[in-house]
Design a protein around this motif. Structure first.
Motif, PDB file in Angstrom:
ATOM      1  N   ASP A 137       0.842  -1.317   0.090  1.00  0.00           N
ATOM      2  CA  ASP A 137       0.011   0.152  -0.101  1.00  0.00           C
ATOM      3  C   ASP A 137       0.840   1.337   0.068  1.00  0.00           C
ATOM      4  N   ILE A 138       2.138   1.188   0.338  1.00  0.00           N
ATOM      5  CA  ILE A 138       2.856   2.298   0.488  1.00  0.00           C
ATOM      6  C   ILE A 138       3.776   2.681  -0.874  1.00  0.00           C
ATOM      7  N   GLU A 139       3.608   3.488  -1.337  1.00  0.00           N
ATOM      8  CA  GLU A 139       4.260   4.031  -2.621  1.00  0.00           C
ATOM      9  C   GLU A 139       5.645   4.571  -2.498  1.00  0.00           C
ATOM     10  N   ARG A 140       5.825   5.379  -1.235  1.00  0.00           N
ATOM     11  CA  ARG A 140       6.987   6.193  -1.171  1.00  0.00           C
ATOM     12  C   ARG A 140       7.292   6.605   0.453  1.00  0.00           C
ATOM     13  N   VAL A 141       8.523   6.065   0.973  1.00  0.00           N
ATOM     14  CA  VAL A 141       8.838   6.582   2.270  1.00  0.00           C
ATOM     15  C   VAL A 141       9.878   7.716   2.147  1.00  0.00           C
ATOM     16  N   ARG A 142      10.000   8.648   2.619  1.00  0.00           N
ATOM     17  CA  ARG A 142      11.294   9.506   2.346  1.00  0.00           C
ATOM     18  C   ARG A 142      11.342  10.751   3.358  1.00  0.00           C
ATOM     19  N   VAL A 143      12.442  11.045   3.524  1.00  0.00           N
ATOM     20  CA  VAL A 143      12.570  12.155   4.435  1.00  0.00           C
ATOM     21  C   VAL A 143      12.191  13.791   3.698  1.00  0.00           C
ATOM     22  N   ASP A 144      11.354  14.419   4.224  1.00  0.00           N
ATOM     23  CA  ASP A 144      10.615  15.598   3.284  1.00  0.00           C
ATOM     24  C   ASP A 144      11.426  16.897   4.109  1.00  0.00           C
ATOM     25  N   ARG A 145      12.343  17.560   3.429  1.00  0.00           N
ATOM     26  CA  ARG A 145      12.982  18.570   4.212  1.00  0.00           C
ATOM     27  C   ARG A 145      12.266  19.945   3.585  1.00  0.00           C
ATOM     28  N   ARG A 146      11.292  19.889   2.704  1.00  0.00           N
ATOM     29  CA  ARG A 146      10.628  21.354   2.109  1.00  0.00           C
ATOM     30  C   ARG A 146       9.469  21.752   2.870  1.00  0.00           C
ATOM     31  N   ARG A 147       9.157  21.428   4.070  1.00  0.00           N
ATOM     32  CA  ARG A 147       8.047  22.153   5.065  1.00  0.00           C
ATOM     33  C   ARG A 147       8.752  23.243   5.548  1.00  0.00           C
ATOM     34  N   ARG A 148       8.150  24.344   5.594  1.00  0.00           N
ATOM     35  CA  ARG A 148       8.738  25.492   6.055  1.00  0.00           C
ATOM     36  C   ARG A 148       8.553  25.363   7.520  1.00  0.00           C
ATOM     37  N   GLY A 149       9.482  26.100   8.386  1.00  0.00           N
ATOM     38  CA  GLY A 149       9.520  25.892   9.927  1.00  0.00           C
ATOM     39  C   GLY A 149      10.002  24.689  10.417  1.00  0.00           C
ATOM     40  N   ALA A 150      10.384  23.695   9.653  1.00  0.00           N
ATOM     41  CA  ALA A 150      10.850  22.272  10.198  1.00  0.00           C
ATOM     42  C   ALA A 150      12.315  22.465  10.189  1.00  0.00           C
ATOM     43  N   ARG A 151      13.054  22.344  11.376  1.00  0.00           N
ATOM     44  CA  ARG A 151      14.535  22.784  11.425  1.00  0.00           C
ATOM     45  C   ARG A 151      15.255  21.122  10.828  1.00  0.00           C
ATOM     46  N   SER A 152      14.523  20.050  11.086  1.00  0.00           N
ATOM     47  CA  SER A 152      14.964  18.714  10.593  1.00  0.00           C
ATOM     48  C   SER A 152      14.044  18.212   9.662  1.00  0.00           C
ATOM     49  N   GLY A 153      14.252  17.302   9.060  1.00  0.00           N
ATOM     50  CA  GLY A 153      13.173  16.887   8.143  1.00  0.00           C
ATOM     51  C   GLY A 153      12.146  15.931   8.782  1.00  0.00           C
ATOM     52  N   MET A 154      11.037  15.595   7.740  1.00  0.00           N
ATOM     53  CA  MET A 154       9.993  14.797   8.583  1.00  0.00           C
ATOM     54  C   MET A 154       9.970  13.785   7.766  1.00  0.00           C
ATOM     55  N   VAL A 155       9.583  12.688   8.610  1.00  0.00           N
ATOM     56  CA  VAL A 155       9.335  11.301   7.558  1.00  0.00           C
ATOM     57  C   VAL A 155       8.105  11.367   6.935  1.00  0.00           C
ATOM     58  N   GLU A 156       8.038  11.154   5.696  1.00  0.00           N
ATOM     59  CA  GLU A 156       6.887  11.292   4.944  1.00  0.00           C
ATOM     60  C   GLU A 156       6.497   9.931   4.301  1.00  0.00           C
ATOM     61  N   ILE A 157       5.242   9.248   4.625  1.00  0.00           N
ATOM     62  CA  ILE A 157       4.838   7.982   4.185  1.00  0.00           C
ATOM     63  C   ILE A 157       3.685   8.384   3.223  1.00  0.00           C
ATOM     64  N   ASP A 158       3.949   8.015   1.965  1.00  0.00           N
ATOM     65  CA  ASP A 158       2.934   8.196   0.864  1.00  0.00           C
ATOM     66  C   ASP A 158       2.291   6.964   0.735  1.00  0.00           C
ATOM     67  N   SER A 159       1.047   6.954   0.920  1.00  0.00           N
ATOM     68  CA  SER A 159       0.308   5.686   0.572  1.00  0.00           C
ATOM     69  C   SER A 159      -0.612   5.899  -0.780  1.00  0.00           C
ATOM     70  N   GLY A 160      -0.371   6.977  -1.472  1.00  0.00           N
ATOM     71  CA  GLY A 160      -1.219   7.238  -2.734  1.00  0.00           C
ATOM     72  C   GLY A 160      -2.451   8.093  -2.199  1.00  0.00           C
ATOM     73  N   GLU A 161      -3.525   7.275  -1.400  1.00  0.00           N
ATOM     74  CA  GLU A 161      -4.494   7.879  -1.069  1.00  0.00           C
ATOM     75  C   GLU A 161      -4.579   9.068   0.254  1.00  0.00           C
ATOM     76  N   ARG A 162      -3.437   8.838   1.016  1.00  0.00           N
ATOM     77  CA  ARG A 162      -3.094   9.673   2.310  1.00  0.00           C
ATOM     78  C   ARG A 162      -1.704   9.811   2.393  1.00  0.00           C
ATOM     79  N   LEU A 163      -1.219  10.923   3.003  1.00  0.00           N
ATOM     80  CA  LEU A 163       0.000  11.353   3.422  1.00  0.00           C
ATOM     81  C   LEU A 163       0.258  11.332   4.704  1.00  0.00           C
ATOM     82  N   TYR A 164       1.388  10.793   5.254  1.00  0.00           N
ATOM     83  CA  TYR A 164       1.563  10.804   6.621  1.00  0.00           C
ATOM     84  C   TYR A 164       2.744  11.548   6.972  1.00  0.00           C
TER      85      TYR A 164
END
Length: 194
Positions: A137-164
Motif C-alpha cells: 500500500d505504500i508508494e514512497r517513504v522519504r525524509v521531506d525537508r521542504r516543509r517550512r518551519g521544520a528545522r529537521s526533516g519529517m518522515v513522509e509516508i505516502d500511501s497514494g490516498e493519504r500522506l503521513y
C-alpha cells in the motif's frame, strides 16, 4: 524507539533496561542510530559483521516532551485561575492550557506514533487513531525537508490516498534513521532522503 530482532526476548531481564529507549544513557537522536550501526559490538557483531536483522521497530513520543506538555497545561491553568480578573489574560491562558492539555492527552492515549514490521507499517492518524498499511500500500517513504518551519526533516509516508508526516518530536528519533529502519524492513519499497 524500540528495535527487536528475532532472537531478542520481549521483556528485559532483571536489572536490564530496554535497548534503544531514549532517556537512558544517551542523547535522544543517538539511541536509534546506535542500535543499527555495523561494528559497534551490539548483538556480538564485530567490525566486519552486520548486526542481527531487525524484525520490527516502534517509535514513540519522548516522555520528556509529554512531561513538558503536562507542566505547560498546568502552568497556564494556574495563570488563568490566578489572573481571572483580566479577561484577555484569562482567555489566552485558558486557550493555551486547553491546547497543551489536548496534546498531552494525545501523547498519553497514543504514545506510539509509528511501528513497522515485515508485513507493513502502523502509523498514527487523526487525533489518536492508527492506520495499518501493508508494504504494498505504500508508494514512497522519504525524509521531506521542504516543509517550512521544520528545522529537521519529517518522515513522509505516502500511501497514494493519504500522506503521513511525522516529525522527529513525534518519533523520538532522527527522520533519516527512521527511513533507514523502514527501508531495512520493507521487502522492496523504494525510499529516498530528498
Amino acid at each position: 524507539m524500540e528495535i527487536r530482532g528475532a532472537a531478542m526476548p520481549d521483556e528485559p531481564g532483571p536489572g536490564e533496561g530496554r535497548r534503544g529507549e531514549a532517556g537512558r544513557g544517551g542523547s535522544w537522536r543517538g539511541e536509534a542510530r546506535r542500535d543499527r550501526e555495523i561494528g559497534d559490538g551490539i548483538d556480538g557483531a564485530g567490525p566486519d559483521e552486520a548486526p542481527e536483522p531487525v524484525d520490527s521497530v516502534t517509535y514513540r513520543v519522548d516522555r520528556r516532551f509529554f512531561a513538558v506538555k503536562v507542566v505547560a497545561a498546568l502552568v497556564f491553568a494556574l495563570v488563568a485561575a490566578v489572573l481571572h480578573s483580566d479577561r484577555a489574560t484569562l482567555a489566552f491562558a485558558g486557550i493555551a492550557a486547553l491546547v497543551a492539555g489536548g496534546y498531552a492527552v494525545r501523547d498519553a492515549i497514543a504514545p506510539i506514533r509509528l511501528s513497522a514490521d515485515r508485513e507493513g507499517v502502523t502509523v498514527i492518524a487523526g487525533y489518536a487513531g492508527h492506520h495499518r498499511l501493508s508494504w504494498d500500500d505504500i508508494e514512497r517513504v522519504r525524509v521531506d525537508r521542504r516543509r517550512r518551519g521544520a528545522r529537521s526533516g519529517m518522515v513522509e509516508i505516502d500511501s497514494g490516498e493519504r500522506l503521513y508526516l511525522l516529525s522527529s518530536y513525534d518519533l523520538n528519533a532522527d527522520p533519516r534513521d527512521v527511513v533507514d529502519a523502514l527501508d531495512q524492513l520493507s521487502p522492496t519499497r523504494p525510499t529516498s532522503t530528498d
